[in-house]
Design an enzyme around this catalytic site. Structure first.
Site, PDB file in Angstrom:
ATOM      1  N   THR A 175      -6.586 -33.883  20.500  1.00 54.49           N
ATOM      2  CA  THR A 175      -5.475 -33.114  19.946  1.00 54.49           C
ATOM      3  C   THR A 175      -4.222 -33.979  19.923  1.00 54.49           C
ATOM      4  O   THR A 175      -3.841 -34.559  20.940  1.00 54.49           O
ATOM      5  CB  THR A 175      -5.234 -31.851  20.788  1.00 54.49           C
ATOM      6  OG1 THR A 175      -6.380 -31.005  20.689  1.00 54.49           O
ATOM      7  CG2 THR A 175      -4.007 -31.099  20.313  1.00 54.49           C
ATOM      8  N   GLN A 218     -14.358 -31.152  14.585  1.00 56.02           N
ATOM      9  CA  GLN A 218     -14.595 -30.268  15.723  1.00 56.02           C
ATOM     10  C   GLN A 218     -14.084 -28.876  15.385  1.00 56.02           C
ATOM     11  O   GLN A 218     -12.893 -28.678  15.140  1.00 56.02           O
ATOM     12  CB  GLN A 218     -13.912 -30.776  16.991  1.00 56.02           C
ATOM     13  CG  GLN A 218     -14.337 -29.940  18.208  1.00 56.02           C
ATOM     14  CD  GLN A 218     -13.586 -30.293  19.470  1.00 56.02           C
ATOM     15  OE1 GLN A 218     -12.384 -30.126  19.533  1.00 56.02           O
ATOM     16  NE2 GLN A 218     -14.314 -30.756  20.476  1.00 56.02           N
ATOM     17  N   HIS A 268     -16.762 -26.628  19.348  1.00 49.07           N
ATOM     18  CA  HIS A 268     -16.098 -26.788  20.646  1.00 49.07           C
ATOM     19  C   HIS A 268     -16.526 -25.628  21.555  1.00 49.07           C
ATOM     20  O   HIS A 268     -16.011 -24.518  21.469  1.00 49.07           O
ATOM     21  CB  HIS A 268     -14.583 -26.796  20.457  1.00 49.07           C
ATOM     22  CG  HIS A 268     -13.834 -27.406  21.600  1.00 49.07           C
ATOM     23  ND1 HIS A 268     -14.356 -27.518  22.875  1.00 49.07           N
ATOM     24  CD2 HIS A 268     -12.591 -27.953  21.665  1.00 49.07           C
ATOM     25  CE1 HIS A 268     -13.462 -28.106  23.665  1.00 49.07           C
ATOM     26  NE2 HIS A 268     -12.391 -28.377  22.960  1.00 49.07           N
ATOM     27  N   ASN A 308     -14.193 -26.737  27.787  1.00 48.12           N
ATOM     28  CA  ASN A 308     -12.795 -26.767  28.217  1.00 48.12           C
ATOM     29  C   ASN A 308     -12.109 -25.410  28.298  1.00 48.12           C
ATOM     30  O   ASN A 308     -10.905 -25.300  28.085  1.00 48.12           O
ATOM     31  CB  ASN A 308     -11.993 -27.707  27.312  1.00 48.12           C
ATOM     32  CG  ASN A 308     -12.383 -29.158  27.508  1.00 48.12           C
ATOM     33  OD1 ASN A 308     -13.140 -29.490  28.421  1.00 48.12           O
ATOM     34  ND2 ASN A 308     -11.900 -30.026  26.645  1.00 48.12           N
ATOM     35  N   TYR A 329     -12.267 -22.812  26.362  1.00 49.75           N
ATOM     36  CA  TYR A 329     -11.929 -22.138  25.112  1.00 49.75           C
ATOM     37  C   TYR A 329     -12.933 -21.005  24.844  1.00 49.75           C
ATOM     38  O   TYR A 329     -13.712 -20.644  25.719  1.00 49.75           O
ATOM     39  CB  TYR A 329     -11.823 -23.154  23.980  1.00 49.75           C
ATOM     40  CG  TYR A 329     -10.678 -24.128  24.182  1.00 49.75           C
ATOM     41  CD1 TYR A 329      -9.367 -23.663  24.339  1.00 49.75           C
ATOM     42  CD2 TYR A 329     -10.892 -25.500  24.273  1.00 49.75           C
ATOM     43  CE1 TYR A 329      -8.308 -24.539  24.556  1.00 49.75           C
ATOM     44  CE2 TYR A 329      -9.841 -26.382  24.492  1.00 49.75           C
ATOM     45  CZ  TYR A 329      -8.549 -25.896  24.633  1.00 49.75           C
ATOM     46  OH  TYR A 329      -7.509 -26.767  24.859  1.00 49.75           O
ATOM     47  N   ASN A 383      -7.844 -25.270  31.773  1.00 50.38           N
ATOM     48  CA  ASN A 383      -7.531 -24.004  31.110  1.00 50.38           C
ATOM     49  C   ASN A 383      -8.007 -22.796  31.910  1.00 50.38           C
ATOM     50  O   ASN A 383      -8.483 -21.803  31.352  1.00 50.38           O
ATOM     51  CB  ASN A 383      -8.106 -23.980  29.685  1.00 50.38           C
ATOM     52  CG  ASN A 383      -7.393 -24.954  28.768  1.00 50.38           C
ATOM     53  OD1 ASN A 383      -6.175 -25.075  28.811  1.00 50.38           O
ATOM     54  ND2 ASN A 383      -8.148 -25.657  27.943  1.00 50.38           N
ATOM     55  N   GLY A 388     -12.172 -41.214  24.574  1.00 50.31           N
ATOM     56  CA  GLY A 388     -11.036 -40.454  24.077  1.00 50.31           C
ATOM     57  C   GLY A 388      -9.756 -41.243  24.063  1.00 50.31           C
ATOM     58  O   GLY A 388      -9.402 -41.875  23.069  1.00 50.31           O
ATOM     59  N   ARG A 389      -9.045 -41.224  25.197  1.00 49.22           N
ATOM     60  CA  ARG A 389      -7.712 -41.829  25.245  1.00 49.22           C
ATOM     61  C   ARG A 389      -7.722 -43.310  24.879  1.00 49.22           C
ATOM     62  O   ARG A 389      -6.745 -43.809  24.293  1.00 49.22           O
ATOM     63  CB  ARG A 389      -7.104 -41.611  26.628  1.00 49.22           C
ATOM     64  CG  ARG A 389      -6.658 -40.168  26.872  1.00 49.22           C
ATOM     65  CD  ARG A 389      -6.402 -39.881  28.327  1.00 49.22           C
ATOM     66  NE  ARG A 389      -7.641 -39.885  29.106  1.00 49.22           N
ATOM     67  CZ  ARG A 389      -7.692 -39.673  30.416  1.00 49.22           C
ATOM     68  NH1 ARG A 389      -6.577 -39.454  31.088  1.00 49.22           N
ATOM     69  NH2 ARG A 389      -8.851 -39.673  31.048  1.00 49.22           N
TER      70      ARG A 389
END
Length: 357
Positions: free
Chosen positions: A25, A97, A173, A176, A178, A233, A315-316
């Site tokens: 994101t 995604q 997704h 996490n 969601y 989350n 990712g990062r």
């Protein structure tokens, strides 16, 4: 032995290597549309065997953060087509995604200022990113049984829109904390209908979504992301995460999906946050297996060589290293991430990270 840099067949997709750009994101899609900067951002990273796009909402109700893109309107399809064309022009492959945040949202994002939708009406102890900065999420409303088929159809509609936009595949997704995770975990799901209570019932929505998408666009272009033990989350640990996710994997196996993508441990945190046997989960699926969370070059090479994973998602490292595949091949130093420019903003910290000379 397989090598991280070897080609691989992933469902219907022939990938040049086993290095995947994980969904990230970035909150730079003003008007819920990926713009010219996004076109350049993804183009720069097309050397990945597969790019998985940032979380992209399947409906207006699915949005939870400022300036995140959607994939459910003609305008969004047209905007994403520019991205997929750019990636394909560089020889890359890209999946979208598909995202519904459930209760990790705020009323400012919901149609007519309504309550976010979830498996429960209990508010999460979490925050979301709005025009006012990070603020507490809003109290949700539990979906009725009659409303759930509409959510399944929203996922299907978004998957079809993704194919129209030129994506090579989709990743649902399911991780996490969601929406789908909110149904799967008994730490969140307090329902008493066919979507609550037993493991079979709590997994039902995830299986229905993946079954419907596989029928609509083909299983070889359909994958899912799961996170068995991450606490992000306000996703408390399930009372028996191993049994739950072994069951989910077993239910997905007959669909012959392109892949399952698993976050090991705490998303962006400790890998040993809770005990879990990922290989036991994998034994129930037997299809392409993608792993993620804090993998170094050495860890990724070893996981693929030892057969513990078919692909590794980064990712990062892909944020600050657009040429990450080349850097990993050469064992070259990686550029650090500028956290101050991670969310929102302009080209700084987005498309201005340099490649190797």
């Amino acid at each position: 032995m397989a090598n991280l840099f070897d080609p691989i067949q992933l469902g219907d997709l022939s990938l040049a290597n086993r290095i995947v750009m994980a969904p990230l994101t970035r909150s730079r899609s003003q008007g819920l549309l990926p713009g010219p900067l996004a076109v350049e951002y993804y183009r720069q990273r097309a050397s990945a065997g597969l790019i998985i796009s940032e979380g992209t909402q399947i409906s207006a109700e699915g949005q939870g953060y400022l300036d995140t893109p959607g994939i459910h309107t003609p305008e969004q399809i047209a905007a994403w087509k520019k991205v997929t064309d750019a990636v394909h022009a560089e020889g890359g492959k890209i999946a979208v995604q598909l995202w519904h945040v459930g209760r990790i949202s705020h009323q400012v994002f919901q149609p007519d200022g309504g309550a976010p939708l979830s498996s429960t009406d209990r508010i999460a102890n979490g925050r979301t990113f709005t025009s006012e900065g990070f603020v507490p999420v809003s109290a949700p409303r539990a979906l009725s049984s009659a409303e759930i088929p509409q959510v399944v159809q929203q996922f299907v509609h978004a998957a079809r829109c993704a194919m129209e936009a030129g994506f090579d595949a989709i990743e649902v997704h399911g991780a996490n904390g969601y929406l789908l995770d909110q149904f799967m975990r008994d730490s969140i799901n307090d329902r008493r209908d066919d979507y609550g209570g037993s493991i079979e019932n709590r997994a039902r929505l995830t299986v229905e979504v993946m079954s419907a998408i596989a029928r609509a666009i083909g299983p070889g272009r359909s994958g899912i992301r799961l996170s068995p033990v991450t606490p992000v989350n306000d996703a408390g640990q399930d009372s028996d995460a191993q049994a739950l996710f072994n069951h989910v994997a077993a239910q997905l196996a007959p669909l012959q999906l392109a892949f399952v993508h698993v976050i090991e441990g705490h998303t962006m945190g400790p890998r040993d946050v809770a005990p879990f046997d990922y290989q036991a989960m994998r034994a129930n699926f037997q299809g392409p297996w993608m792993v993620n969370n804090g993998y170094t070059r050495e860890m990724a090479l070893q996981a693929v060589a030892e057969g513990r994973a078919d692909l590794v998602a980064f990712g990062r490292d892909f944020i600050s290293n657009p040429d990450l595949v080349r850097r990993l091949r050469l064992n070259a130093p990686l550029q650090p991430l500028d956290k101050a420019t991670q969310y929102g903003g302009d080209a700084r910290g987005y498309t201005d990270y340099p490649a190797l000379a």
